[in-house]
Design a protein around this motif. Structure first.
Motif, PDB file in Angstrom:
ATOM      1  N   ARG A 124      -2.853  -4.041 -22.077  1.00 36.79           N
ATOM      2  CA  ARG A 124      -3.676  -4.027 -20.863  1.00 36.79           C
ATOM      3  C   ARG A 124      -2.921  -3.365 -19.716  1.00 36.79           C
ATOM      4  NH1 ARG A 124      -5.910  -8.337 -21.488  1.00 36.79           N
ATOM      5  NH2 ARG A 124      -8.035  -7.659 -21.842  1.00 36.79           N
TER       6      ARG A 124
ATOM      7  N   MET B 280       9.617  -3.934 -16.709  1.00 44.01           N
ATOM      8  CA  MET B 280       9.883  -4.508 -18.022  1.00 44.01           C
ATOM      9  C   MET B 280       8.982  -5.700 -18.262  1.00 44.01           C
ATOM     10  SD  MET B 280      13.335  -5.486 -20.123  1.00 44.01           S
ATOM     11  CE  MET B 280      13.475  -7.227 -19.770  1.00 44.01           C
TER      12      MET B 280
ATOM     13  N   TYR C 131       8.464  -8.903 -21.011  1.00 43.67           N
ATOM     14  CA  TYR C 131       9.294  -9.650 -21.953  1.00 43.67           C
ATOM     15  C   TYR C 131       8.560 -10.886 -22.434  1.00 43.67           C
ATOM     16  CZ  TYR C 131      13.092 -12.965 -23.048  1.00 43.67           C
ATOM     17  OH  TYR C 131      13.897 -13.892 -23.639  1.00 43.67           O
TER      18      TYR C 131
ATOM     19  N   PRO D 214       1.695 -17.646 -29.605  1.00 41.35           N
ATOM     20  CA  PRO D 214       1.711 -16.526 -28.658  1.00 41.35           C
ATOM     21  C   PRO D 214       0.674 -15.452 -28.997  1.00 41.35           C
ATOM     22  CG  PRO D 214       3.950 -17.157 -29.226  1.00 41.35           C
ATOM     23  CD  PRO D 214       3.040 -17.931 -30.146  1.00 41.35           C
TER      24      PRO D 214
ATOM     25  N   ILE E 244       4.497  -4.456 -10.338  1.00 41.69           N
ATOM     26  CA  ILE E 244       4.443  -5.332 -11.519  1.00 41.69           C
ATOM     27  C   ILE E 244       3.013  -5.827 -11.694  1.00 41.69           C
ATOM     28  CG2 ILE E 244       5.349  -7.399 -12.590  1.00 41.69           C
ATOM     29  CD1 ILE E 244       7.758  -7.227 -10.727  1.00 41.69           C
ATOM     30  N   PRO E 245       2.404  -5.587 -12.852  1.00 48.33           N
ATOM     31  CA  PRO E 245       0.979  -5.929 -12.995  1.00 48.33           C
ATOM     32  C   PRO E 245       0.756  -7.411 -13.277  1.00 48.33           C
ATOM     33  CG  PRO E 245       1.752  -4.809 -14.960  1.00 48.33           C
ATOM     34  CD  PRO E 245       2.922  -4.842 -14.004  1.00 48.33           C
TER      35      PRO E 245
ATOM     36  N   SER F   7      -5.236 -11.004 -18.919  1.00 49.32           N
ATOM     37  CA  SER F   7      -4.540 -11.159 -20.198  1.00 49.32           C
ATOM     38  C   SER F   7      -4.361 -12.629 -20.562  1.00 49.32           C
ATOM     39  CB  SER F   7      -3.169 -10.479 -20.134  1.00 49.32           C
ATOM     40  OG  SER F   7      -3.317  -9.117 -19.816  1.00 49.32           O
ATOM     41  N   LEU F   8      -4.076 -13.475 -19.583  1.00 50.82           N
ATOM     42  CA  LEU F   8      -3.846 -14.893 -19.866  1.00 50.82           C
ATOM     43  C   LEU F   8      -5.119 -15.715 -19.675  1.00 50.82           C
ATOM     44  CD1 LEU F   8      -0.283 -15.205 -18.318  1.00 50.82           C
ATOM     45  CD2 LEU F   8      -0.885 -15.536 -20.712  1.00 50.82           C
TER      46      LEU F   8
ATOM     47  N   ASP G 140      -5.579 -18.575 -22.043  1.00 45.83           N
ATOM     48  CA  ASP G 140      -4.446 -19.485 -22.181  1.00 45.83           C
ATOM     49  C   ASP G 140      -4.403 -20.448 -20.983  1.00 45.83           C
ATOM     50  OD1 ASP G 140      -2.001 -20.563 -23.050  1.00 45.83           O
ATOM     51  OD2 ASP G 140      -1.187 -18.596 -23.546  1.00 45.83           O
ATOM     52  N   THR G 141      -3.510 -21.413 -21.046  1.00 41.74           N
ATOM     53  CA  THR G 141      -3.350 -22.360 -19.951  1.00 41.74           C
ATOM     54  C   THR G 141      -1.962 -22.180 -19.357  1.00 41.74           C
ATOM     55  OG1 THR G 141      -4.813 -23.917 -21.067  1.00 41.74           O
ATOM     56  CG2 THR G 141      -3.393 -24.808 -19.335  1.00 41.74           C
TER      57      THR G 141
ATOM     58  N   PRO H  15      16.711 -15.373 -17.655  1.00 44.79           N
ATOM     59  CA  PRO H  15      16.348 -13.979 -17.341  1.00 44.79           C
ATOM     60  C   PRO H  15      16.222 -13.698 -15.845  1.00 44.79           C
ATOM     61  CG  PRO H  15      14.966 -14.806 -19.130  1.00 44.79           C
ATOM     62  CD  PRO H  15      15.803 -15.957 -18.664  1.00 44.79           C
TER      63      PRO H  15
ATOM     64  N   GLU I  42       0.734 -22.348 -22.225  1.00 36.57           N
ATOM     65  CA  GLU I  42       0.785 -23.243 -23.384  1.00 36.57           C
ATOM     66  C   GLU I  42       0.860 -22.477 -24.699  1.00 36.57           C
ATOM     67  OE1 GLU I  42      -2.348 -26.088 -23.192  1.00 36.57           O
ATOM     68  OE2 GLU I  42      -1.353 -27.228 -21.606  1.00 36.57           O
ATOM     69  N   ALA I  43       0.034 -21.476 -24.873  1.00 35.14           N
ATOM     70  CA  ALA I  43       0.043 -20.746 -26.146  1.00 35.14           C
ATOM     71  C   ALA I  43       1.030 -19.590 -26.111  1.00 35.14           C
ATOM     72  CB  ALA I  43      -1.360 -20.241 -26.492  1.00 35.14           C
ATOM     73  N   ALA I  44       1.037 -18.826 -25.050  1.00 37.35           N
ATOM     74  CA  ALA I  44       1.877 -17.615 -25.011  1.00 37.35           C
ATOM     75  C   ALA I  44       3.358 -17.950 -24.990  1.00 37.35           C
ATOM     76  CB  ALA I  44       1.530 -16.759 -23.795  1.00 37.35           C
TER      77      ALA I  44
ATOM     78  N   GLN J  26       6.872 -18.271 -23.100  1.00 40.63           N
ATOM     79  CA  GLN J  26       7.519 -17.749 -21.896  1.00 40.63           C
ATOM     80  C   GLN J  26       7.419 -16.229 -21.849  1.00 40.63           C
ATOM     81  OE1 GLN J  26      11.480 -19.471 -22.315  1.00 40.63           O
ATOM     82  NE2 GLN J  26      10.826 -21.246 -21.107  1.00 40.63           N
ATOM     83  N   LEU J  27       6.860 -15.731 -20.766  1.00 41.17           N
ATOM     84  CA  LEU J  27       6.744 -14.293 -20.557  1.00 41.17           C
ATOM     85  C   LEU J  27       7.493 -13.936 -19.286  1.00 41.17           C
ATOM     86  CD1 LEU J  27       2.878 -13.927 -21.035  1.00 41.17           C
ATOM     87  CD2 LEU J  27       4.633 -13.372 -22.721  1.00 41.17           C
ATOM     88  N   MET J  28       8.032 -12.740 -19.215  1.00 41.29           N
ATOM     89  CA  MET J  28       8.586 -12.290 -17.942  1.00 41.29           C
ATOM     90  C   MET J  28       8.140 -10.872 -17.646  1.00 41.29           C
ATOM     91  SD  MET J  28      12.341 -12.539 -16.190  1.00 41.29           S
ATOM     92  CE  MET J  28      13.024 -10.935 -16.584  1.00 41.29           C
ATOM     93  N   PHE J  29       7.847 -10.627 -16.374  1.00 36.60           N
ATOM     94  CA  PHE J  29       7.432  -9.320 -15.877  1.00 36.60           C
ATOM     95  C   PHE J  29       8.425  -8.916 -14.803  1.00 36.60           C
ATOM     96  CE2 PHE J  29       3.165  -9.628 -17.716  1.00 36.60           C
ATOM     97  CZ  PHE J  29       3.081 -10.999 -17.932  1.00 36.60           C
ATOM     98  N   TYR J  30       8.936  -7.709 -14.895  1.00 34.84           N
ATOM     99  CA  TYR J  30      10.044  -7.281 -14.049  1.00 34.84           C
ATOM    100  C   TYR J  30       9.793  -5.886 -13.514  1.00 34.84           C
ATOM    101  CZ  TYR J  30      14.788  -5.393 -13.374  1.00 34.84           C
ATOM    102  OH  TYR J  30      15.898  -4.781 -12.877  1.00 34.84           O
TER     103      TYR J  30
END
Lengths: 438, 438
Positions: free
Chosen positions: A140, A301, A303, A311, B136-137, B145-146, B149-150, B279, B295-297, B299-303
């Motif tokens: 996306r 980035m 991650y 996931p 950062i989107p 996208s989420l 998810d919760t 991170p 909950e499902a995804a 840990q995500l990180m956007f940088y």
């Protein structure tokens, strides 16, 4: 349960493995929340599996005939994987006017254009966030968030298995085979790990990322591919000594002529050295990360976990919500963007830096001869490290020579390597790695 | 230039500062690419600025009356900032049926609901990716996208100025004032840095993230806020000794009852200790990063870059493309999602770990007395470090006591701190930091 006053959308789920069963669970337990986010109740009308015996489907009708679920479905979710019959089922769903959500990277990388064209023609959505990097919303981001920008390069760790293997070779000093066995024990690698360790899985994802990032069509056949099976503990130690980490990369880059016009795209998948301070270097275990360079945005980035039922199901259900919103509004989201139609170029045109390790005769003048071969191909040397080898293990009078180059084309480097192998004082070209992320 | 056969959409640009001028440039130089991505030619019909004299607008008509550009516009891009007249202009644009793209975090955090309701009612798009974390989107990731998810928690470095200041205090050992001056010299901090260093800017972004992440309405008045002005080099050294880094965080969390039902959301902005291996700890300079737990995804990180004309313009033009696609298809993207209607709770209910630094009498029995006060509030102590202070600088017989707690509520911690301050052998409570990201 359902939210009163909202329309109902019929969802068919083809495949009920690790991801499919979690998608089914989320659709059930989050039903009200999802309805309010979509503006429609999502009714799971059926699940198709190969072997239903002895499994719990939460009261949802089950069939072994996936095609039977398609007529009347608003959204078809394909989580079977593989090329056949997934392709025919998706085309059938599109033909019936259903939106399609899939996580099938192999099919998209092989036959994406067929699917995109059918979806565009029918005016239905085709979403596939889960096909690349699991829960990380990179598809996306590339299709929509960066739609106003010009992506120049993507460096991605898009295969969790190979990252796990190289990470544990690096941090625990395991040999390759041992690290693969551990990944298999933990369920990160298949009994036959070929698709991961030979780079086929990453190549599928690279083809998809290249297509959406560069508004062009890149298939898996266009992706240059090297596996990680040849990476040794010595390679990892040599990398570390130079301040690098060995990572399994998918590299997607725009190639420009000297004048600035685009001449094409290159997609390649191979282990590479990454500087220890680069954000990709600290991606541990089976995590994925995608590093994107765009002209205006700069360096971004993303991650997160690149695989696993939960996931991946997050990405699938996010796509189901997007498809449902499109259904409620009567109009689909963005279709395929292929206007740029850039040619996929061979890896020979790719430019990067390299680390070569040679076993050479330990005597004066050898380095001069080696350096001359690089110079003949127009390759500048950035750094040289040499150390004498232990005669007990390496044979008398040999030295280990590590050379890091400045930027050169793959073609020039290959020519240099073949000349080096013929040079008398060179006993062996032990390894060649690309150096990325500088 | 324009692509033949495509419809034309009229874009009005209100504001032409660092971001606005870059948006204007991208619309001009990328015109054909953008047209093919949107399915429409984007015609910049006018630019509104306060002081046009002596500036280059690339041939686009200029006015000092922004309202005059609104009638007839398909997409209005508001990059003026501030509350007035931006709010009235956006409402006017919506009233005229235009889609709106804005980067105005202050306005969204203060009056978002008014704008969202007007846009929903008019059936037009309101996009604001650039309002949070620049290029950062994260807004699209949370809204779309989420959506399946919760989200349970968000930890974000969403203000580049304060990250720059704390990063250079950490890496170069600068005192606070010196680091701020350097940020000002480089253009990362304003001449009056209050909005950044007191956390107002981050609080606006936290309110927006909380609203979209938790499908509820959170305004800037609901966000607990502490600035970074009190952070000292000693705080940073103490953190480092314990394996932590001081980071400027926006924390947004779902609060649940023991039974699992949501009781509300808490949004807070303050400096915090983050483990050196997290991170977020390695986010350098003026970069932003947002760490999301779902909950499902997982840990995500956007940088990426959180500010600056070019990165922010990437997000703005991405939103213009999304709005244009919605215009071409005749239907807007997702509207406000506020169905959860969770109450914003006070910071007193927030639970985290803490690091306290005390100056205490250096004699037996003092630690026992201190520990008893924590126990009375039900707070477990995880770690204690004590060292005698130099009599020459700190006065005779004093020790520095660093205590790291287990998880406790903010209320319990505050009560403990006030009791500690009254305890006879405690000369001072030197600092209190929350410890996040464990």
């Amino acid at each position: 349960m359902s939210v009163p006053g909202l329309p109902t959308l019929r969802v068919a789920l083809l495949g009920y493995g690790v991801v499919g069963s979690e998608v089914g669970r989320l659709l059930a337990v989050e039903a009200d929340d999802l309805a309010l986010r979509c503006g429609a109740n999502l009714e799971l009308t059926g699940v198709a599996v190969r072997h239903p015996a002895g499994r719990d489907f939460r009261g949802v009708p089950v069939t072994t005939d996936p095609a039977s679920l398609i007529p009347g479905a608003d959204i078809v979710v394909e989580l079977m994987g593989g090329i056949d019959p997934a392709r025919e089922l998706i085309l059938d769903a599109i033909g019936h006017g259903a939106a399609v959500v899939t996580a099938n990277k192999a099919l998209l990388a092989q036959d994406g254009p067929t699917l995109y064209e059918a979806a565009d023609k029918a005016g239905v959505d085709l979403y596939y966030e889960a096909a690349v990097a699991g829960a990380i919303p990179i598809v996306r981001a590339m299709r929509e968030s960066l739609a106003g920008d010009t992506v120049t390069r993507v460096l991605g760790i898009v295969n969790g298995t190979t990252n796990y293997v190289l990470d544990h070779m690096t941090r625990d000093g395991l040999p390759y085979g041992e690290a693969v066995r551990r990944a298999q024990e933990l369920g990160y690698a298949e009994a036959d790990p070929t698709a991961d360790v030979e780079g086929f899985d990453a190549a599928s994802k690279a083809a998809i990322l290249a297509s959406i990032g560069f508004h062009t069509r890149v298939g898996i056949g266009d992706v240059y591919r090297e596996g990680i099976t040849g990476v040794t503990p010595e390679d990892i130690a040599t990398a570390r000594a130079g301040g690098y980490v060995v990572k399994p990369l998918a590299v997607i880059e725009r190639v420009r002529e000297a004048g600035g016009a685009d001449s094409g795209v290159i997609a390649r998948v191979h282990p590479a050295l990454v500087p220890a301070a680069h954000p990709l270097a600290s991606v541990r275990e089976a995590y994925n990360a995608v590093f994107v360079e765009a002209e205006a945005a700069g360096q971004l980035m993303f991650y997160g976990p690149g695989a696993g039922g939960r996931p991946t199901s997050s990405a699938v259900v996010g796509d189901i919500v997007a498809a449902a919103r499109g259904r409620v509004s009567g109009h689909p989201g963005p279709g395929e963007s292929k206007y740029a139609a850039l040619p996929a170029l061979g890896v020979g045109r790719a430019t990067t830096r390299y680390q070569l390790r040679l076993k050479v005769a330990d005597r004066p003048g050898v380095l001069a001869g080696v350096a001359r071969l690089f110079a003949e191909q127009g390759i500048s040397i950035n750094e040289v490290r040499q150390r004498s080898l232990d005669p007990a293990t390496a044979g008398d009078g040999l030295a280990d020579l590590v050379i890091i180059t400045h930027v050169a084309t793959d073609d020039a480097l290959r020519t240099t390597v073949s000349r080096l192998a013929e040079l008398d004082p060179v006993a062996a070209v032990t390894s060649v790695f690309r150096v990325e992320g500088l």
